[in-house]
Structure formats: C-alpha cells, structure tokens
Design a protein around this motif. Structure first.
Motif, mmCIF file in Angstrom:
data_model
loop_
_atom_site.group_PDB
_atom_site.id
_atom_site.type_symbol
_atom_site.label_atom_id
_atom_site.label_comp_id
_atom_site.label_asym_id
_atom_site.label_seq_id
_atom_site.Cartn_x
_atom_site.Cartn_y
_atom_site.Cartn_z
ATOM 1 N N LEU A 35 7.723 61.586 -10.101
ATOM 2 C CA LEU A 35 9.028 61.334 -10.688
ATOM 3 C C LEU A 35 10.014 61.029 -9.571
ATOM 4 C CD1 LEU A 35 10.599 64.722 -11.860
ATOM 5 C CD2 LEU A 35 8.740 64.537 -10.227
ATOM 6 N N PRO A 36 11.046 60.271 -9.853
ATOM 7 C CA PRO A 36 12.060 60.008 -8.835
ATOM 8 C C PRO A 36 12.614 61.310 -8.293
ATOM 9 C CG PRO A 36 12.379 58.574 -10.723
ATOM 10 C CD PRO A 36 11.328 59.558 -11.123
ATOM 11 N N ASP A 37 12.755 61.362 -6.966
ATOM 12 C CA ASP A 37 13.179 62.590 -6.305
ATOM 13 C C ASP A 37 14.568 63.016 -6.799
ATOM 14 O OD1 ASP A 37 13.252 64.744 -4.712
ATOM 15 O OD2 ASP A 37 13.212 63.663 -2.810
ATOM 16 N N ARG A 38 14.667 64.322 -7.150
ATOM 17 C CA ARG A 38 15.918 64.860 -7.657
ATOM 18 C C ARG A 38 15.866 66.382 -7.569
ATOM 19 N NH1 ARG A 38 16.106 64.055 -14.100
ATOM 20 N NH2 ARG A 38 17.712 65.663 -13.836
ATOM 21 N N PRO A 39 16.997 67.065 -7.581
ATOM 22 C CA PRO A 39 16.997 68.541 -7.522
ATOM 23 C C PRO A 39 16.405 69.143 -8.802
ATOM 24 C CG PRO A 39 19.170 67.625 -6.968
ATOM 25 C CD PRO A 39 18.363 66.505 -7.535
ATOM 26 N N GLY A 40 15.906 70.372 -8.674
ATOM 27 C CA GLY A 40 15.458 71.138 -9.841
ATOM 28 C C GLY A 40 14.057 70.839 -10.308
ATOM 29 N N ALA A 86 13.419 69.531 -19.967
ATOM 30 C CA ALA A 86 13.832 70.532 -18.987
ATOM 31 C C ALA A 86 14.719 69.909 -17.917
ATOM 32 C CB ALA A 86 12.603 71.180 -18.357
ATOM 33 N N LEU A 87 14.353 68.715 -17.443
ATOM 34 C CA LEU A 87 15.144 68.060 -16.409
ATOM 35 C C LEU A 87 16.499 67.601 -16.943
ATOM 36 C CD1 LEU A 87 12.294 66.008 -14.695
ATOM 37 C CD2 LEU A 87 13.539 67.932 -13.700
ATOM 38 N N GLU A 88 16.516 67.245 -18.233
ATOM 39 C CA GLU A 88 17.783 66.832 -18.848
ATOM 40 C C GLU A 88 18.687 68.029 -19.165
ATOM 41 O OE1 GLU A 88 16.529 64.743 -22.274
ATOM 42 O OE2 GLU A 88 16.207 62.830 -21.250
ATOM 43 N N GLY A 89 18.091 69.220 -19.277
ATOM 44 C CA GLY A 89 18.861 70.411 -19.593
ATOM 45 C C GLY A 89 18.860 70.779 -21.058
ATOM 46 N N SER A 90 18.144 70.029 -21.900
ATOM 47 C CA SER A 90 18.118 70.347 -23.332
ATOM 48 C C SER A 90 17.079 71.417 -23.672
ATOM 49 C CB SER A 90 17.842 69.082 -24.146
ATOM 50 O OG SER A 90 16.584 68.515 -23.790
ATOM 51 N N LEU A 91 16.170 71.756 -22.736
ATOM 52 C CA LEU A 91 15.192 72.819 -22.947
ATOM 53 C C LEU A 91 15.592 74.005 -22.071
ATOM 54 C CD1 LEU A 91 12.532 73.887 -24.114
ATOM 55 C CD2 LEU A 91 11.342 72.781 -22.207
ATOM 56 N N HIS A 112 8.680 79.976 -11.736
ATOM 57 C CA HIS A 112 9.926 79.326 -12.176
ATOM 58 C C HIS A 112 11.131 80.051 -11.593
ATOM 59 C CE1 HIS A 112 13.057 77.772 -14.817
ATOM 60 N NE2 HIS A 112 13.342 79.010 -15.175
ATOM 61 N N ARG A 113 11.135 81.361 -11.625
ATOM 62 C CA ARG A 113 12.255 82.125 -11.079
ATOM 63 C C ARG A 113 12.353 81.937 -9.575
ATOM 64 N NH1 ARG A 113 10.612 87.820 -12.867
ATOM 65 N NH2 ARG A 113 12.512 88.466 -11.786
ATOM 66 N N ILE A 114 11.197 81.885 -8.909
ATOM 67 C CA ILE A 114 11.205 81.639 -7.466
ATOM 68 C C ILE A 114 11.789 80.249 -7.180
ATOM 69 C CG2 ILE A 114 9.720 81.265 -5.456
ATOM 70 C CD1 ILE A 114 7.823 83.392 -6.632
ATOM 71 N N GLY A 115 11.372 79.258 -7.979
ATOM 72 C CA GLY A 115 11.856 77.894 -7.775
ATOM 73 C C GLY A 115 13.360 77.781 -7.953
ATOM 74 N N ARG A 116 13.890 78.482 -8.955
ATOM 75 C CA ARG A 116 15.342 78.447 -9.178
ATOM 76 C C ARG A 116 16.088 79.046 -7.988
ATOM 77 N NH1 ARG A 116 17.125 81.124 -14.542
ATOM 78 N NH2 ARG A 116 19.104 80.149 -13.962
ATOM 79 N N ALA A 117 15.554 80.152 -7.454
ATOM 80 C CA ALA A 117 16.198 80.780 -6.302
ATOM 81 C C ALA A 117 16.147 79.863 -5.083
ATOM 82 C CB ALA A 117 15.538 82.120 -5.992
ATOM 83 N N LEU A 118 15.044 79.163 -4.899
ATOM 84 C CA LEU A 118 14.926 78.255 -3.759
ATOM 85 C C LEU A 118 15.865 77.062 -3.901
ATOM 86 C CD1 LEU A 118 11.050 78.295 -3.235
ATOM 87 C CD2 LEU A 118 12.787 79.384 -1.809
ATOM 88 N N GLY A 162 18.714 77.117 -5.388
ATOM 89 C CA GLY A 162 20.046 77.610 -5.087
ATOM 90 C C GLY A 162 20.275 77.802 -3.605
ATOM 91 N N ALA A 163 19.185 78.015 -2.841
ATOM 92 C CA ALA A 163 19.310 78.211 -1.398
ATOM 93 C C ALA A 163 19.256 76.899 -0.622
ATOM 94 C CB ALA A 163 18.204 79.141 -0.907
ATOM 95 N N ALA A 164 19.140 75.772 -1.327
ATOM 96 C CA ALA A 164 19.135 74.437 -0.711
ATOM 97 C C ALA A 164 18.029 74.283 0.318
ATOM 98 C CB ALA A 164 20.493 74.143 -0.093
ATOM 99 N N VAL A 165 16.809 74.713 -0.044
ATOM 100 C CA VAL A 165 15.648 74.460 0.801
ATOM 101 C C VAL A 165 14.648 73.624 0.012
ATOM 102 C CG1 VAL A 165 15.900 76.564 2.166
ATOM 103 C CG2 VAL A 165 14.519 76.610 0.089
#
Length: 817
Positions: free
Chosen positions: A636-641, A705-710, A761-767, A769-772
């Motif tokens: 997928l095209p590179d993007r946050p989240g 999920a990427l759109e935010g509707s899920l 998923h929780r680990i990914g969200r924390a990462l 937020g830490a901009a890594v």
C-alpha cells in the motif's frame, strides 16, 4: 478422651452441640494431621451414636461408617459415608424412620452425606455389582447398634473380596488406568487433584484393598508417610478454602502452604509431588506383582494338564536368561544373577539399569533395593564402562523412564549425580511445561535418543539433554548456573576436558537457537554472527540443533511446532555458513521478490491496499508435509498508522501473527498516482481456529481501518472483556527493554507481556505515537506469555540513540499497562 470430647458428651447431643465442638476442634492449632482427623471421627461417632440411640432403634440394626470415615480419616469438609445396616427382621417403616432420624440432622448441618440402608445380603449383592461399594465396605467400622451384625458383615465382605480377587483385581486395575488417563499424574500437575489424580489418595486406598486380597502387597517403605502428607494437604486445603475440594488450585497454594507451616507454595508442591511419586511407584510395583501372580495361577491348570493331571511332582525350573554380566531376566523382570556381587561391582547398578532399559523390561524391586543397599560407590571420575552404561541407559528411549524412576525411588540417582537432588520434584510454574524439572530432563534425553543419528557424538547429546536444566535448582539464570554444574558433573562422569567443555557450552546455550530464531531478525548479519560466536564449531552447532528440538518436544505441545522448527533450521543453516567461512549477504542489497514487486506496482497504480494470502508448507519429514502457517503479503502507499491497522484487522479475524517484516519499495514514478514510495508488509500468520478468512474481507476491513470508519480499539476491547479470566490469577505487569543485539540495521526492543487479542495492535499504536518506524517484528508466544521483538529506526532509517531507545521502552511499557 480429650477435655473437648468429654465436654461435648455432657452438652446437647443435637446438631448445635456437635457443630460447636466440631468448629472448636478444627481451629485447635496444637492438634492437626492424624490426631485431628481421628478426633474428628470420634467426635462424629459420638454424635451419630447419640442420634441413633435417641431414635429408639429396632433390634438387629447398626450404623456403620464406610470409606474414608470408616478409616477414621475425616478431613474438615469430608463426606460422611454411612450405611444403616439391618438384619431384615424389623418393620420397614421403622427402619425408614430410623434412617430419617439420622440423615436429616446431618443434612441440617450442611454436611455432605453418602448414605444407604441395606441388609447384609443386600450389601454383599451391591458390592458384587459395584466395585466402588465393595472397596468402601472393606473399611467398614461399627459406630452404633448391633456389633455382631457389623462384625459378620466385615467378615463376609472380606472373604468375598479374597475369593473374587482374581476376577475383580483386573477390573480395579482398568478403573485405575481410566482414572489416571482422565485426571493425570499428581506428581506433574500444577493444580493437582489430591484424591483422584494418579498417585493420590484414591490410589493409596487401592493399595490397601490389594493388600487385603492377600494376592500381593505394596512396598511399605515411605507409603504411610506419603499418604499422611496428602491427607494433611487436603485438610489444609479444606480449611483455607472453606470448601469440600480436593483440587489444589494455584490461587489456594500459598494459603495451604501457610496453613501447613511451609515456606511457600513451591515447597508445598514439592512435598505433594514427593508423596505422589512414592504412591505411584508403589502402585506400579504392586500391579506388576498382581499381574505376575494371576498369570502364574492361570498357567497352573495348563501345566497340570501337560503333566497328565498329576498334582504332585517337582516344580519346573525358573528360567533365567542372561542379559549382561551379573544381570538376568526372570519372570518378565530384570534381576541380579545368583553370582552377582554388588558390594564388589561399582558399575553393576548402571549395567543393570541399561540392560533393563534396552530390553524394555522393568527392573525388579528386590534388585533395585539390593543395589541401593550393597552397591560399591563409583570412583570419581567414573571408569569408561560406567560412562558407557549411562549413555546406553539414556539412549534406550521410552523404556528409560520406568527404569530411571525405579533407581530414583531408592536414592541411586542422587548418589550417582549429587546435584540431582536440587531438581528432584521441583515444580515448573510455567503452564507450557508438562513435567517437573527432573522428569523434564529425563524426557529430553528420551527425545534426544531418537535424534542421535543426526549428530556425530550421540553420547554428548544424551548427557547434555539430561543436564540442560540442572541449574534450575539454583538462584539466578539457570543456564549460567547449569554451565558450571554440568562441567562438574561431566568431569565426574569421566568425560575429558574437551568433551566436558562441549557439554557445558550446550547447557549454557540450550535456549540460544530457539530464542534467536523466534525473537530476532535472521536477515540481520549481527544476529547470525552472534550465534556463530557463541557456538564456536560446526559440531557444537549440530549438537545444539538436536538438543533444541529434544528440549522443546519434552517441554509440551505448545513449545514446538513445524513453524518453530523451520525458523531454527533456517538459523542453523545460516550459522553453519558463517562457521564454514561463507560471507553473509547484505540485507540492504536484497531486491524485492517478484510477487512483492507485482503487488507494489498494483498498489501504486490504484492508490489502495493490495494483498494476497498464500499457504506455506514446510516438510518436517520427507513423507509428511505439514503446513505451518500462511504468508500474508500487503502492499500500500506509504502512510502513517499502517502497523496498528494491519495488526488490529488480523486480531479481529482471529489470526495469530508470528512474524512481520516491513520494507519500503521505491518504484519508478509514472506508474500511477503517487510519488513511487510503497510499503510492503510480509506477515506470517496462522488461524487461531477454524478456516482462514477470505483475502477480500481482510482487504475491505483494512481499508476501513485506514480510513477510520472501523474502530479497532473498541472492537478489541469488547473481545478482551469477553475473554474468560480465572479467579484469583493476576498477570505480571509487562516489561519492555532495549535488547543488546549489536544490530547495525535497527534498534531492538523486546516486549514481554501477557498474550491477549490485539497486543501487537496496541504496540503498533504506541510506536506510531512515538514517531518511530518498524523495520520488522518477531512474535513468540508460549502459553499465556508473549515475547515480541521489534526492530525500529528513526523515520530516516537511522538507529535510535541510547537515551531515545530507553525512553521508547518506557513509553511502550506505560502504554501496555
């Protein structure tokens, strides 16, 4: 008679007086164990006898205690097993009224009651039909009423049991085996049933019944003490929980240990396991003797027939088949030869044990006890013959276990290997482990015996398998402690300096391959080089590979799989290349696969996620291919989240993530909308249960999920709330550390936490937020524990400075709490 019992006799004989006296007795700290159980039985006898007398019983009636109550072994919450016996001369209504006058006060106190009303003839008939009833009647004891009636019943029941023993004992043996299969072995269970599990109180009762048949008798040494320890533990369990339970649950063990005055729950389990082991060994020996006697009895009529019906004549000679020097087979057992002299032959115990294991025969109780009492001690270091016999014993496979248990029961193992005492009966509180530490070591040697063709030195493999966890009896890292102990024991066994060093290295690094393969990036040159440096030689690597598999297989079903086997094999292949002098490939120079490039082009052209699912078969054996998981490729095209979105969608679809690799693929511009930067995710997943979801459903949920509707966090929270949680169990807090991996590709973060839906998923969200940026993730789950290793960089691809890495670990730990 104690002052408490005398006072009770002078008080109201109704339920209130008995209940108060019972309560006082159970809380007398100075009286516990057998004295308290006997006092409780006497107190109950007096109360029930008073009820019986107050009911004006007809002539020819008696109240009889059976089962545990008959043995005067009442625990605080034990059932009362009672038989109202009558000779049939009294009116049925009068007998029924008498029963009501006794049963109802018992029920009014809330005591569990197992009751029956029978004539002696009815009791014998029921016993003949129901083996459990017959066993209970073997412990029948007079409480009140017609003494002669009870004595006659006891005499006839015991005579029936002895007459019917050849028919009923095989039935009892089968019942015991079925119960053992259903309840497990007490000496290995983290939450054992003290009564029903194999080696528990029920088996101790069975041994008494076999002895009463006069057909065979159990080895008596230690048996009464073992039974008493289990009864004491059950008493403490009843008092700690206030319930009639025989299951020693994890959350009750500290309280039970405190009630018994023991140091901690581990000390409690070791005492319980030791008692169960004594009862289990006595059970094995006893049933072997029963079967031998029954087989001999069935052969006598055939022998008389062959002799022409003559009852007299000399007995046929007993066959003794030589097995090795000083050891013969006789009557299906391994015994010492008539010429054997254990007091002069120090190697004889190991030689006899090796011969028994290689022949698949039990070693006789008499032989083991004679060896334990008279055998000459081995010199240190051992002679070559002793070392070879130990290796032969360990290499026999499954038949090693009962022989080893026989030697251990008589103290021979701890005499040969003094450090064994520290691991003997030691519990392992990780539910992944099936066995105690000592039995796990033997089971690992059993598994290693089937892998000896894969290594150049089978002897070193077998001894390393036997010693790999020997350090668990000492504080600190068991691998570090084990290395020192294994070095000493290997030298004691007689290995030279070089072989001793190899065994010690194998023990020190017995977890290295599986932990590295499942928790580190194998494409990182630093990962492979670190293993090569630790192992040193191809021979040691070969040995460690076999030991890793044997250790995992002996741990339990959750510790090994074709997936883990494939990862370890891949690591071993890479390390072998380094040890052979081959250069490691540069992971940065590796081009994307054709499939990855195809998906990347499609994602860049459409501007949306593209994915494919592909089953990955790995062949464990040439004839038996076994699928080990599914490869999920996403572009997928590179993007946050991206990481939390994908991990969350997979969790919602009940897919377990085993590994995840993320890489940016640069494609020529002009293919579609966008700049040409595409993120390719290569995931290895497996379905928790059921079939895999369709790729189209995964893609649709990923887009949402990427759109935010899920709302993935809300959905996962609902799932987690629905997860069953065991009462009283609190998971330890998560721990996040910066691993010293010496990687030049990324900073390595290790997360240890309770496994739960959506953890990644929780680990990914924390990462996020830490901009890594996450380069790869490697997930290892054993039981309820997850170890996730993350290779992370700054957004520009550089490693995190030490201070930033520590801050990231703290941030992750706080997020997971």
């Amino acid at each position: 008679m104690t002052s408490l019992e005398a006072r009770t006799q002078n008080e109201d004989s109704g339920p209130g007086g008995y209940a108060a006296a019972r309560l006082l007795l159970l809380h007398e700290k100075e009286r516990s164990g057998p004295p308290r159980r006997a006092a409780l039985a006497r107190l109950t006898d007096d109360w029930l006898a008073g009820l019986f007398a107050a009911a004006a019983p007809p002539r020819g009636t008696a109240l009889v205690a059976v089962g545990g109550y008959g043995r005067a072994e009442l625990s605080p919450r034990s059932d009362l097993d009672l038989l109202l016996l009558h000779d049939g001369s009294a009116d049925k209504a009068a007998v029924a009224a008498l029963a009501d006058r006794i049963w109802y006060p018992v029920w009014d106190l809330g005591l569990a009651l197992d009751h029956s009303v029978r004539t002696p003839a009815e009791a014998r008939t029921t016993a003949g039909e129901d083996l459990k009833v017959q066993l209970g009647l073997l412990d029948a004891r007079h409480v009140a009423g017609d003494t002669a009636l009870v004595a006659a019943l006891r005499t006839t029941v015991l005579a029936d049991w002895r007459n019917q023993a050849p028919r009923r004992l095989p039935e009892l043996d089968e019942l015991c085996r079925e119960r053992a299969d259903r309840m497990g072995e007490l000496q290995f269970l983290l939450e054992p049933d003290l009564k029903e599990a194999r080696g528990g109180l029920r088996d101790a009762q069975v041994l008494r019944a076999v002895a009463a048949s006069w057909l065979a008798d159990a080895p008596r040494e230690g048996l009464d003490g073992a039974r008493r320890r289990l009864l004491d533990a059950r008493d403490a369990l009843h008092l700690a929980t206030g319930r009639a339970t025989d299951r020693l649950a994890l959350q009750e063990q500290d309280a039970v240990a405190q009630e018994l005055g023991l140091l901690d729950a581990d000390t409690l389990l070791r005492e319980v396991y030791e008692a169960a082991r004594i009862i289990s060994y006595a059970t094995d020996v006893t049933w072997r003797e029963v079967n031998r006697v029954l087989k001999a009895r069935s052969a006598r009529p055939r022998l008389r027939s062959l002799l022409g019906g003559r009852a007299g004549g000399a007995k046929p000679p007993v066959e003794r088949t030589p097995l090795t020097e000083g050891v013969v087979e006789m009557d299906g057992e391994v015994v010492l030869a008539l010429t054997a002299k254990p007091e002069r032959d120090a190697v004889l115990p190991l030689r006899a044990a090796a011969a028994a294991a290689q022949s698949g025969l039990p070693i006789s109780l008499h032989a083991v006890r004679r060896l334990a009492a008279a055998a000459k001690p081995l010199p240190v270091p051992w002679p070559a013959e002793a070392r070879e016999e130990l290796v032969t014993l360990l290499g026999a496979g499954e038949s090693t276990v009962p022989v080893w248990e026989a030697l251990e029961a008589e103290g021979i193992i701890t005499r040969l290997l003094p450090d064994w005492e520290r691991v003997r009966c030691r519990p392992q509180r990780n539910p992944v482990h099936t066995w105690t530490v000592d039995r796990h070591l033997v089971e690992t040697a059993v598994r290693a015996a089937s892998l000896t063709r894969r290594v150049g030195r089978p002897d070193l493999l077998l001894v390393a398998a036997l010693l790999h966890d020997i350090g668990k009896g000492w504080p600190g890292d068991h691998s570090v402690a084990g290395e020192t102990i294994a070095r000493d024991l290997a030298a004691r066994i007689g290995f030279d300096r070089t072989d001793t060093g190899i065994i010690a290295t194998a023990v020190r690094h017995h977890l290295l391959l599986v932990e590295t393969a499942t928790r580190r990036d194998l494409d990182d040159p630093a990962t492979v080089q670190s293993v090569a440096d630790a192992v040193g030689t191809l021979g040691t690597l070969e040995l460690l590979h076999a030991l890793t598999e044997a250790d995992a297989l002996a741990t339990g079903p959750a510790a090994w799989s074709s997936w883990r086997a494939s990862l370890v094999a891949d690591l071993v292949k890479r390390v072998a290349g380094v040890l052979a002098g081959e250069p490691l490939p540069d992971p940065e120079a590796a081009a994307p696969s054709a499939e990855q490039e195809r998906l990347a082009i499609e994602a860049l052209r459409t501007g949306e996620p593209v994915l494919t699912l592909r089953t990955e078969p790995v062949v464990a054996e040439p004839e038996e291919p076994e699928p080990v998981g599914v490869e999920l490729l996403i572009a997928l095209p590179d993007r946050p989240g991206v990481l939390p979105a994908v991990a969350g969608v997979l969790a919602l679809h009940r897919l377990t993530v085993r590994a995840a690799e993320l890489r940016a693929v640069d494609l020529p511009t002009g293919i579609g909308a966008g700049s040409g930067a595409v993120l390719v995710l290569d995931w290895r997943v497996a379905a928790e249960y059921g079939s895999l979801p369709e790729a189209a459903r995964l893609r649709a949920d990923l887009v949402r999920a990427l759109e935010g509707s899920l709302d993935i966090p809300a959905r996962l929270a609902e799932r987690e709330a629905a997860y069953p949680r065991r009462r009283g169990l609190t998971a330890p807090p998560p721990r996040v550390t910066v691993a010293a991996a010496d990687s030049r590709l990324a900073t390595v973060i290790e997360v240890r936490a309770q496994d739960a839906p959506g953890l990644l998923h929780r680990i990914g969200r924390a990462l996020e937020g830490a901009a890594v940026r996450v380069r790869s993730a490697h997930v290892s789950t054993l039981g309820a524990n997850a170890v996730d290793t993350l290779y992370v960089t700054r957004p520009d691809g550089s490693l995190l400075p030490d201070e930033e890495a520590v801050d990231l670990a703290r941030t992750l730990e706080a997020a997971l709490r």
